[in-house]
Design a protein around this motif. Sequence first.
Motif, PDB file in Angstrom:
ATOM      1  N   GLY A   1      55.314 -42.159 -25.487  1.00  0.00           N
ATOM      2  CA  GLY A   1      54.624 -41.047 -25.621  1.00  0.00           C
ATOM      3  C   GLY A   1      53.701 -40.924 -26.213  1.00  0.00           C
ATOM      4  N   ALA A   2      53.051 -41.819 -26.522  1.00  0.00           N
ATOM      5  CA  ALA A   2      51.910 -41.658 -27.603  1.00  0.00           C
ATOM      6  C   ALA A   2      52.040 -41.219 -28.893  1.00  0.00           C
ATOM      7  CB  ALA A   2      50.923 -41.564 -26.397  1.00  0.00           C
ATOM      8  N   VAL A   3      52.720 -40.750 -29.910  1.00  0.00           N
ATOM      9  CA  VAL A   3      52.393 -40.652 -31.174  1.00  0.00           C
ATOM     10  C   VAL A   3      51.886 -40.529 -31.774  1.00  0.00           C
ATOM     11  CG1 VAL A   3      54.107 -42.170 -31.764  1.00  0.00           C
ATOM     12  CG2 VAL A   3      54.685 -39.334 -32.365  1.00  0.00           C
ATOM     13  N   SER A   4      51.053 -40.237 -32.884  1.00  0.00           N
ATOM     14  CA  SER A   4      50.448 -41.004 -33.285  1.00  0.00           C
ATOM     15  C   SER A   4      50.790 -40.405 -34.930  1.00  0.00           C
ATOM     16  CB  SER A   4      48.735 -39.916 -33.425  1.00  0.00           C
ATOM     17  OG  SER A   4      48.438 -40.151 -32.312  1.00  0.00           O
ATOM     18  N   VAL A   5      51.778 -39.443 -34.712  1.00  0.00           N
ATOM     19  CA  VAL A   5      51.655 -38.718 -36.570  1.00  0.00           C
ATOM     20  C   VAL A   5      53.238 -38.974 -36.610  1.00  0.00           C
ATOM     21  CG1 VAL A   5      51.563 -36.798 -38.591  1.00  0.00           C
ATOM     22  CG2 VAL A   5      49.567 -38.162 -37.644  1.00  0.00           C
ATOM     23  N   ALA A   6      54.098 -39.351 -37.423  1.00  0.00           N
ATOM     24  CA  ALA A   6      55.767 -39.000 -36.969  1.00  0.00           C
ATOM     25  C   ALA A   6      55.969 -38.446 -39.203  1.00  0.00           C
ATOM     26  CB  ALA A   6      55.771 -39.726 -37.448  1.00  0.00           C
ATOM     27  N   SER A   7      56.704 -37.612 -39.603  1.00  0.00           N
ATOM     28  CA  SER A   7      57.053 -37.182 -40.729  1.00  0.00           C
ATOM     29  C   SER A   7      57.952 -36.426 -40.869  1.00  0.00           C
ATOM     30  CB  SER A   7      55.988 -36.025 -41.733  1.00  0.00           C
ATOM     31  OG  SER A   7      56.622 -34.747 -40.219  1.00  0.00           O
ATOM     32  N   GLY A   8      58.582 -36.644 -42.383  1.00  0.00           N
ATOM     33  CA  GLY A   8      60.111 -36.509 -42.421  1.00  0.00           C
ATOM     34  C   GLY A   8      61.079 -36.640 -43.510  1.00  0.00           C
ATOM     35  N   TYR A   9      62.315 -36.197 -43.478  1.00  0.00           N
ATOM     36  CA  TYR A   9      63.311 -36.451 -44.832  1.00  0.00           C
ATOM     37  C   TYR A   9      64.306 -37.328 -45.113  1.00  0.00           C
ATOM     38  CZ  TYR A   9      65.148 -36.000 -49.809  1.00  0.00           C
ATOM     39  OH  TYR A   9      65.216 -36.291 -50.968  1.00  0.00           O
TER      40      TYR A   9
END
Lengths: 205, 647
Positions: free
Chosen positions: B27-35
């Motif tokens: 799906g062409a994600v560019s930024v991923a963040s999480g804890y």
Amino acid sequence: MPDNLLKDPYNIIITGVGGQGNVMASKLLGNMLVGRGYYVTIGETFGASQRGGSVMSHMRISGKSIWSPQIPEHKADVIIAIEPVEGIRVLARYGNLTVKLLCNSHPVYPSSVIRGEAYYPSPEEIETSVRNMAPDTTFIDATGEAVSLGNPILAGVVLLGTLCGTGALPLNRKDFHESIANRLENQQVELNMKAFDTGFRLLKN
Amino acid sequence: MSYLTDNQNKDYLLMGNEAIARGALEGAVSVASGYPGTPSSEIIEALSSVAKERNLYVEWSINEKVALEVAAAASFAGLRAMCVMKQNGVNVASDFLLHLASSGTRGGMILVACDDPGALSSVNEGESRTFARLVEIPLLEPGDFQEAKDITKWAFELSEEIRNLVMIRSVTRMSHASGNVRYGQLPDTHARANFRFDGPLSDPETGPVVSMIVGASELQHGPQQEKIKKAAEIFEDCPFNTYEGPEKPELLIITSSACNLYTREAISLLDVKDRVGILKLATTWPLPPKLMKRHLSCTDRILVVEEVLPILEENIKILAAEMAHEIGPKTFYGKNAGNIPSIGELNPDIVASALSSILDVRYETGSERFAEEAMLLVETMAPVRGLTMCPGCPHRASLWSIHNALEMDGRKGFVCGDIGCYVAGVFPGGFNTVKTLHSMGSGSGIASGFGKFKQFGMDQPVVAVCGDSTFFHAAMPALANAIHHKSPFTLMILDNRGAAMTGFQPHPGTPVNAMGEETPSLDIAEICRAMGAKVEIRDPFDLEETQQTIHHLIEHQEGTKVLILRQACALSPERKDKPKYKMEVDEEVCLGENCGCNRFCTRIFACPGLLWDEEKGVSKINDIICVGCGVCADICPAGAIKREEVV
């Protein structure tokens, strides 16, 4: 999809204690079977206890579809127990009279046992009572074999070798080699192959 | 190259979390963040492992709220973004979540929440699904592993179509289970970021991005509700909502997520596929009314199978009530009717039992004799494995010293704890030291309160424990609060160098980030000193010095103090397979039961690396699992446990 399974879905549970390589063993086996064209579903129970807690992988092998990541009660076809008391626990809930049980004889004592508050059965007691419930049981000193190969974590691979030796699954040495070759370093591959062969041979003797 | 970025036309065995990560890549994600938090952590781990190759920015953020803010920034700049957390994390992020749902998004944005029905590795089985309705955003729940990938990809398109955040909810048996997945194409990504703000406030594409304007709900709440209506329209034709079964089923089962797989198995176990239909919903909020009407019209009896609370069930009942004049009265089975429990996770047996009573079909799991004998076997032969810490865990040594210092002090001091491996401090494995346990960082806040009750006659020494990652996540504001209010308690930071419980993810105190790059590491001691706390640092493996220090710190109840107990986790790359000592019990010196120590080593300290040799009546080292921390040598009063440095 191939259809040479003894039963569809064919249900395997790998159980042990956190840190014994349970999850790795189920992944290796799963990859071998997907490589052979099967549908594989694996459900893992792990998390809170990285070390020392009960862990269990439910594996469904099918020529037709994905299945539930939890096996229904008393519907296991094979139980691989890297720890004997965990084998008993799984046998009681998921076993039946025809289940094939491959059991490591090396115990990992729960803290209640180390404290002297609970009783851990002797190898003889375990063997007698387990055979009574599951006549098709094989005990193997997988940890002993793994330690002599240099690392107790290989016990799971020894047991996978034994499983492949039983002919219960359409898998051979080559499948195992392929499954580990692209995941591990050369030296590790050799060691794992040795562990696999050890397990394979144990059944023949 | 990782198997996650392969493009071969074959089946891959993927964990649900890996499937979600692959879906994000497709799906062409560019930024991923999480804890980090079980069962969600592998999604960010998978994406960080391919970050360079796919030109992604991946971050383990300080906590879930900041993670959501980082991902939102990406969306505002026109990038596709994903934010990942476990169910409890959504509570942490919820303040910003409500605002974000109101301001809307630009680049496609997904919030992935992984729930843990049955609390298999959590302190509760909280429902993140309620948030989707609360903040009015669409909710998607994949029903198998292939869908976990496909729905993630689709969710980005949905998000861009309605210009709002989309929530995907997974559960442990989806995230931590594995199955066959067939890949789609990976897109060429040439994403460029640019934040546009010059347009009018009312323009969602070019104006400033702000949440609700005070007193003008029609400007934003109105359009937000239009978005959710649009989502419901799109859901009418969603390819992931499927029906299988007879045209006029005797019973219609409506289900989603892992329960879809349990339900299919239950139908197969009872062999009732000619009588029962399954409507598997991927779009569980808002429900598409026309689709629901079509299916509800086909039968009079409906069973809803879901985990944990009856959320889907209640939403279906609202629609059924509104449509009653067209579809007629229905009999509902599920949680409210008591067919399916409202606590714990489900499994095929629970669903089969419910079906068996509703359809009046017999369900036999196996021979009763086997089950009875098996029960007896477990009772007599299978001792329970209680929650304890690993062999050589620094928390055992820390809790041991805290416990002893509080006992010696004798004023009924106690420990306020929070979430981490040190939850074992509630149990005998952690010497029953921890007396309050709630959410991340809450031990410090509760201790800040307890410390202030001297005016009401409370003079018990107050101690809080938190981990290093937890310190940054949520304990810092509590510590600042305590210092500002002169609350006399001692915060013990059990610094084991990373988020150990979930797999050593980095945090602001570690020298690398999620993508393996070197980053400045924030010094916890300096932060606490700058805040105004008196700070000591000790190695918990040095029992004597640690216990003396704790004793001094709790003796005088003045001011907020911090003790950093620093020692790497036994499973950390730093210590794993690198024992410091070779341990041995001198059988000549160990007096066994005659010692008078009451088997101190195994009965009280109870590190799993120690064993009791029943035959010889002496203590023994379990060489297979002992990691050579050397601590037990210091607790043996007879000096029978010897350590020899490994060179």
